[in-house]
Motif scaffolding. Structure first.
Motif, PDB file in Angstrom:
ATOM      1  N   TYR A  56      -1.574 -87.192  81.339  1.00  0.00           N
ATOM      2  CA  TYR A  56      -0.656 -86.479  80.364  1.00  0.00           C
ATOM      3  C   TYR A  56       0.786 -87.133  80.645  1.00  0.00           C
ATOM      4  N   GLU A  58       0.417 -89.801  78.442  1.00  0.00           N
ATOM      5  CA  GLU A  58      -0.285 -90.935  77.973  1.00  0.00           C
ATOM      6  C   GLU A  58      -1.593 -90.652  77.455  1.00  0.00           C
ATOM      7  N   CYS A  86       2.727 -54.626  58.794  1.00  0.00           N
ATOM      8  CA  CYS A  86       1.841 -53.573  58.857  1.00  0.00           C
ATOM      9  C   CYS A  86       1.884 -53.294  60.248  1.00  0.00           C
ATOM     10  N   MET A  88       0.366 -53.956  62.942  1.00  0.00           N
ATOM     11  CA  MET A  88      -0.757 -54.249  63.838  1.00  0.00           C
ATOM     12  C   MET A  88      -0.776 -55.140  64.879  1.00  0.00           C
ATOM     13  N   PRO A  90       2.081 -56.047  66.628  1.00  0.00           N
ATOM     14  CA  PRO A  90       2.882 -55.587  67.779  1.00  0.00           C
ATOM     15  C   PRO A  90       1.897 -54.485  68.364  1.00  0.00           C
ATOM     16  N   THR A  91       1.221 -53.642  67.718  1.00  0.00           N
ATOM     17  CA  THR A  91       0.575 -52.574  68.318  1.00  0.00           C
ATOM     18  C   THR A  91      -0.392 -53.156  69.145  1.00  0.00           C
ATOM     19  N   HIS A  96       3.650 -57.020  74.383  1.00  0.00           N
ATOM     20  CA  HIS A  96       4.962 -56.259  73.721  1.00  0.00           C
ATOM     21  C   HIS A  96       5.941 -57.574  73.504  1.00  0.00           C
ATOM     22  N   PRO A 102      10.695 -53.651  59.479  1.00  0.00           N
ATOM     23  CA  PRO A 102       9.931 -53.965  58.123  1.00  0.00           C
ATOM     24  C   PRO A 102      11.201 -53.579  57.253  1.00  0.00           C
ATOM     25  N   ARG A 153      16.250 -69.004  77.370  1.00  0.00           N
ATOM     26  CA  ARG A 153      15.369 -68.107  77.023  1.00  0.00           C
ATOM     27  C   ARG A 153      14.967 -67.555  75.775  1.00  0.00           C
TER      28      ARG A 153
END
Ligand code: SF4
Ligand code: SF4
Ligand code: SF4
Ligand code: SF4
Ligand code: SF4
Ligand code: SF4
Lengths: 224, 536, 377
Positions: A56, A58, A86, A88, A90-91, A96, A102, A153
């Protein structure tokens, strides 16, 4: 409470149990390889065919079709973000690393959408659960790209625009199987959860750059 | 929050009981028990939408139909009182079929907005669907569309499509708030909930409609899209908004409170709370004192405590008569007890005053005029020594006070700060939660935890000692009042070795008659709502 | 002028100035140049050698302009990387101990070099003359400190490095680091016992703990080296095993255990991590040097008996030093061979091996050695 201890009798002779002969044998194998390759390197005629290194960048390994790469956010027909915030993803996200704020829209058609949608690619463990959880085909990991290395970061936190820049229009019906599913006679209501016209890996939803070309012949595809 | 038994369903004398056979097992219930409650008490798990233990039963949703032997048709159990020798079947194929068909009706035009619906995760319709139906829709046609995002009141948004026409909200307005703001309009597929002509949903109890709504048709503007229900962790507590002391649950997630909802207590608030009380969480983290302050500088606890103790000691050594303490009707019994023990028992302080929020509006439903949660506790713990703020003003003006130790910053200065010449004091130590003029004037400020961060008890106007529980971590360096006072006591040569609020509670209970019989309760592990079933 | 004479006098052979200066030169050479230098090259060699053992290419890219030399400058690139990387300290870490730990890991690894003889003695003032062994009046030992406690000093100092690992684990405020630190301390303490027993039997044979004297007792011919003989070969094996366990390298790298806990330095980055990393390789260098000293004839160049009687002293010293370097280098290579051939033990297997196998064997070894000596007298 007594902890049950199961003593497993080790099989084999004393020689096997001592490990030492096996260790010596193993070291003999590695030493032989070392000498062979060392001499080959020094004399300049090392046998290249048994080198397993992929050089890698190349040479690049061909990724499997279901390779999970950088996230992207899919688009509606009018180019707006498909995500309905909705929560979902992140839940379900075990790391996390998805942050969504929203917002309500004045637009009568869309009630809820993300004002802020950020994925911290440094925290992401690339498990793919977010794409799995999304009820709207709004988030995908099928870009075939790696998360880019960054000097700061903060640069590894991808925002909504960045995520949408890789997005394409999804052909899945927004909202999933709706009231009109019988208009598509070829799709039978099997009682299984599937989307009406564009399951996750259906050919028409896969972007051009990672169209599968069958299994790679060898482990290495040499670059031009 | 589980549906509690209706008041009066407790075991009664044998003469007043009836025997009912539910699914083949005979059970005894008090006369007059509603059949739905009876079935669910013995674990039959009959689903329902429109029935609510705190409201009348209209039997409109037809979800609770059960078979009663001898009746030609299935009966709505919520509308039927138990009768002796009744034989009820809740799980026959026929009942299950009817249940499923009723659900299918309810879902026929339902928009299935679950991904963006605030109720998702605590929605009764979702729960019943998964429990009893689980089938794909057979609806061929176009769903009937109704208005979405209808602004029907100060705090509430209505989605007519999601409404399943159970009329619970109408009954809350009629029966609880006594303000008939909501009505049904049109018929059949086009029936919608709407506001009564010329009215809007603006009564002081309007947000209870959001709680009772089994679906996401009514959503609170405050909570709307703020957090998914399943992410919330519920902590049982008590509303600090007034002397009624409504029982509540604090719904928080990652150290932020998102909403307060009522918790059933038949003796206090039944199923309800007022809108004003719901917003008391807003101030919890506002303008907080997060670090001890001494001489206008943020300092370490040790330094602040040393300074406070030195200031008080200088005056105490001359005479305890120069020292006054102010008890707050906003503080818990535990904090007040710790202060009383330090000031009255150890230091020999004679002058004590009580402060708190000003009186406000009231009604005869729930809201009290006294806007402090623990006036009764403060008065009882202060005892006969307690005097009013007018007396404090007089003493300050007369110069008979040299040092003042204040627990709780709320309302001490009154409406006119000029009446409180604090500059006459040598030492002013304030244990405070939020910044205000009193805190600015203090020599030493010790940061206190807010009610949502504290464990303790409040005494409501009925004299009930009710437990509050910490739902959040303390803000900044703040400590509970009893702990701060224990540290201060040690520096003043008194021994107050409290390490937990429960210890203070037990000592206070043994000392004060009004707390006798009070119970600290069991420790409650935080449970995310996603594991706590539907709240609808 | 008088002053100058005094200063000059104190730097003459046998005076404190001379002793101090020569010690300083030896310290700088061995501890700051040779040890870290070889260790740095080992970091590259480890990867290169393993790649050859596994039919891979290995690190071969780093270069300085056209100077490539099979990628040997990778160690420079690594050093540069460590220097410019973010120096990350966890918020809740114990700042002082966190900073101290890498030093505690690195320093003992260097200090142990003090007792290792790395060449035949110089004969001061007669450098260009032929000085037969044992006839020099002004000998300068190529050994930083000639301590009678010798090997015990090595033990005393090398056991200090357990503090480095344990403190790193403890101060990082990370449960994996903590576990790594605990594993490191339990492992190092367990294997020290075996190591001590192995050395004890060598002590019985040599009758001294001073490495210089040990080397002197071994001859030029390889069959005169310490490793030969039943008890000493066993000692060698035990010592080697324990030394690898002490350096926490595969198959004893449980404190690090990359796939499970990363280990006590999980929170370290940049130069601080570099110190741990380098410390590990310096440990390899000097543990190899010690084993060469005790078991493999130290600086003795095989097959060239009587060389001292034929070449000038300085040449003899350089040749023996070269022989020592080659031996140490080959021995480190052998350690790398072990590291890349054997799989890791499980934690309980490690303890079992240490306490239930190696310890009894090492005690038996001491007894056998003692009996052997008694018999052969
Ligand atoms: S891939 Fe896994 S870790 Fe990464 S964002 Fe998605 S859910 Fe989170
Ligand atoms: S699951 Fe899909 S729709 Fe829901 S918030 Fe995530 S990306 Fe948006
Ligand atoms: S009311 Fe319940 S079923 Fe209807 S959209 Fe909301 S969550 Fe889904
Ligand atoms: S808005 Fe809710 S409570 Fe009111 S009728 Fe509709 S479903 Fe029932
Ligand atoms: S009535 Fe009083 S205690 Fe009850 S919710 Fe309202 S403010 Fe809180
Ligand atoms: S994080 Fe997972 S994939 Fe990456 S090196 Fe470790 S074990 Fe392998």
């Amino acid at each position: 409470m007594a902890v049950g201890v199961k003593v497993v009798a080790r099989p084999g002779s004393l020689k096997q149990q001592m490990y030492l002969p096996a260790i010596a044998e193993g070291m003999g194998v590695t030493f032989r390889h070392f000498i062979k390759n060392f001499v080959g390197n020094v004399t300049g005629n090392r046998d290249k065919t048994d080198i397993v290194t992929i050089e890698y960048p190349e040479q690049k390994k061909k990724y499997p079709e279901r390779f999970r790469g950088l996230h992207r956010l899919m688009l509606r027909d009018d180019g707006q973000v498909r995500c309905v915030a909705c929560m979902m993803c992140p839940t379900v996200c075990p790391a996390h690393c998805i942050t969504i704020v929203p917002e309500e829209t004045a637009d009568g058609r869309i009630e809820k959408r993300p004002k802020l949608f950020e994925i911290d690619e440094l925290r992401c463990v690339v498990c793919g659960l977010c794409a799995e959880a999304c009820p709207c085909d709004a988030i995908r990991m099928d870009t075939g790209e790696h998360a880019k290395p960054t000097y700061r970061r903060a640069d590894a936190v991808l925002d909504k625009e960045e995520l949408m820049s890789r997005g394409i229009k999804s052909v899945a019906v927004q909202g999933g199987v709706g009231a009109f599913w019988r208009e598509k006679p070829e799709v039978a209501n099997t009682g299984q959860v599937q989307s009406a016209n564009g399951s996750r890996s259906g050919a028409d939803t896969v972007p051009a750059q990672i169209v599968p070309e069958g299994p790679p012949a060898g482990p290495v595809v040499a670059a031009k | 929050m589980a549906e509690s038994p209706v008041p009066g369903s407790a075991p009664a004398p044998a003469a007043d009981t009836v025997t009912v056979t539910v699914d083949g097992h005979a059970h005894t219930f008090p006369k007059g028990t509603n059949l739905l409650e009876a079935c669910n008490q013995v674990g039959a798990n009959v689903p329902f939408f429109c029935y609510h233990a705190g409201l009348s039963s209209p039997a409109v949703c037809r979800q609770c139909l059960v078979d009663v032997k001898g009746q030609p048709k299935p009966v709505p159990s919520c509308y039927t009182p138990v009768a002796d020798k009744m034989e009820v079947t809740t799980n026959s194929a026929k009942v299950l079929d009817i249940r499923r068909q009723m659900l299918e009706f309810t879902l026929l035009n339902h928009p299935i907005d679950c991904p963006i619906c605030d109720k998702a995760g605590e929605c009764t319709l979702q729960k019943h669907y998964f429990d009893w139906d689980g089938k794909f829709s057979r609806n061929d046609g176009i769903k009937v569309h109704k208005d979405k995002v209808v602004d029907i009141g100060k705090h509430i948004v209505l989605d007519q499509e999601r409404c399943i026409l159970c009329t619970r909200c109408i009954r809350v307005c009629d029966e609880v708030a006594k303000s008939p703001d909501l009505v049904m309009a049109n018929r059949g597929d086009h029936e919608v909930l709407t506001t009564a002509p010329g009215r809007s949903l603006d009564n002081p109890y309007s947000l209870n409609t959001v709680d009772v709504c089994p679906v996401g048709a009514l959503t609170s503007k405050d909570f709307r899209f703020a957090m998914r229900a399943w992410e919330l962790v519920a902590t049982p507590s008590v509303c600090p908004g007034c002397a009624t002391g409504c029982n509540i649950e604090v719904h928080a997630s990652r150290d932020t409170v998102y909403r307060l909802v009522p918790r059933i207590n038949p003796a206090v608030n039944k199923h309800w709370m007022c809108d004003e009380g719901r917003f008391t969480y807003k101030t919890v983290r506002q303008s907080r004192v997060v670090a001890p302050i001494s001489g206008g500088q943020a300092v370490e606890w040790d330094r602040a405590l040393d300074d406070a103790a030195a200031g008080l000691k200088a005056v105490l050594d001359r005479s305890p008569l120069g020292v006054g303490v102010v008890l707050s009707a906003q503080s818990t019994n535990e904090d007040l007890h710790a202060l009383a023990r330090l000031a009255f028992d150890h230091l020999g302080v004679q002058k004590a005053y009580v402060a708190g929020k000003d009186e406000g509006w009231h009604d005869d439903i729930l809201v009290s005029a006294d806007k402090n949660p623990n006036t009764a506790g403060a008065k009882a713990i202060g005892g006969g020594r307690l005097r009013s703020l007018a007396d404090l003003s007089r003493d300050l003006k007369a110069g008979s006070l040299v040092a003042l130790l204040v627990l709780g910053e709320e309302g001490v200065l009154g409406a006119d700060p000029a009446t409180m010449p604090l500059d006459k004091l040598d030492t002013l130590v304030v244990l405070a939660c939020h910044h205000n003029d009193l805190v600015d004037a203090a020599k030493v400020v010790l940061p206190l935890t807010a009610w949502a961060e504290s464990d303790g008890t409040f005494t409501n106007k009925l004299g009930m000692v009710q437990r509050i529980r910490a739902a959040l971590a303390p803000a900044g360096d703040s400590l509970p009042g009893w702990e701060a006072l224990s540290h201060l006591a040690r520096r003043l040569g008194a021994t107050m070795e409290f390490t937990t609020a429960k210890q203070v509670f037990i000592e206070a209970r043994d000392k004060h008659p009004f707390m006798r019989g009070a119970d600290w309760g069991r420790p409650i592990l935080p449970v995310q709502l996603r594991f706590a079933n539907s709240r609808g | 002028m008088h002053m100058w004479e005094t200063i000059k006098g104190s730097f003459e052979y046998g005076h404190p100035g001379f002793t101090g200066l020569s010690a300083l030169i030896k310290i700088v050479y061995l501890m700051l140049a040779f040890g870290p230098g070889l260790a740095s090259i080992l970091t590259w060699m480890e990867r290169r050698q393993s790649s050859l053992m596994q039919d891979r290419l290995g690190p071969n890219r780093a270069n300085i302009g056209r100077f490539k030399a099979w990628g040997i400058t990778h160690f420079l690139a690594d050093a540069l990387k460590f220097m410019v990387k973010e120096d990350f300290v966890p918020v809740k870490a114990h700042k002082f101990l966190f900073a101290l730990a890498p030093v505690l890991a690195l320093a003992p690894a260097l200090i142990v070099a003090a007792i290792i003889p790395f060449g035949a003695p110089l004969c001061w003032g007669h450098l260009t003359e032929i000085v037969p062994t044992g006839t020099c009046g002004q000998a300068v030992d190529l050994q930083i400190a000639r301590l009678d406690v010798g090997i015990l000093f090595y033990f005393a100092i090398s056991s200090l490095s357990v503090y480095g690992a344990t403190l790193a684990g403890w101060s990082s405020y990370n449960k994996w680091a903590m576990m790594g630190g605990l594993r490191a301390s339990s492992q190092m303490m367990s294997y020290e016992v075996t190591m001590g027993m192995a050395v004890l039997s060598m002590f019985l044979i040599y009758g001294t703990l001073e490495p210089g004297a040990m080397v002197a007792q071994q001859g030029y011919w390889p069959w005169q080296w310490g490793i030969w003989g039943i008890p000493t070969a066993l000692s060698f094996f035990l010592f080697l095993t324990a030394a690898i366990a002490e350096t926490k390298r595969t198959p004893f790298d449980i404190p690090e255990g990359e796939p499970e806990i990363i280990g006590y330095f999980v929170e370290y980055s940049g130069l601080r991590f570099g110190m741990f990393f380098l410390g590990e390789f310096i440990e390899i260098v000097f543990s190899s040097a010690l084993m060469v000293t005790i078991f493999l004839g130290g600086w003795h160049l095989p097959f060239l008996d009587g060389l001292a009687d034929r070449v000038p002293n300085i040449a003899f010293v350089l040749i023996t030093h070269g022989a020592w370097i080659v031996k140490v280098f080959l021995f480190t290579g052998f350690q790398l061979l072990i590291r890349w051939s054997l799989p890791r033990f499980r934690s309980d297997q490690l303890m079992q091996l240490g306490w239930q196998r190696l310890l009894p064997v090492s005690i038996a070894n001491v007894l056998i050695t003692a009996g052997w000596i008694l018999y052969s007298r």
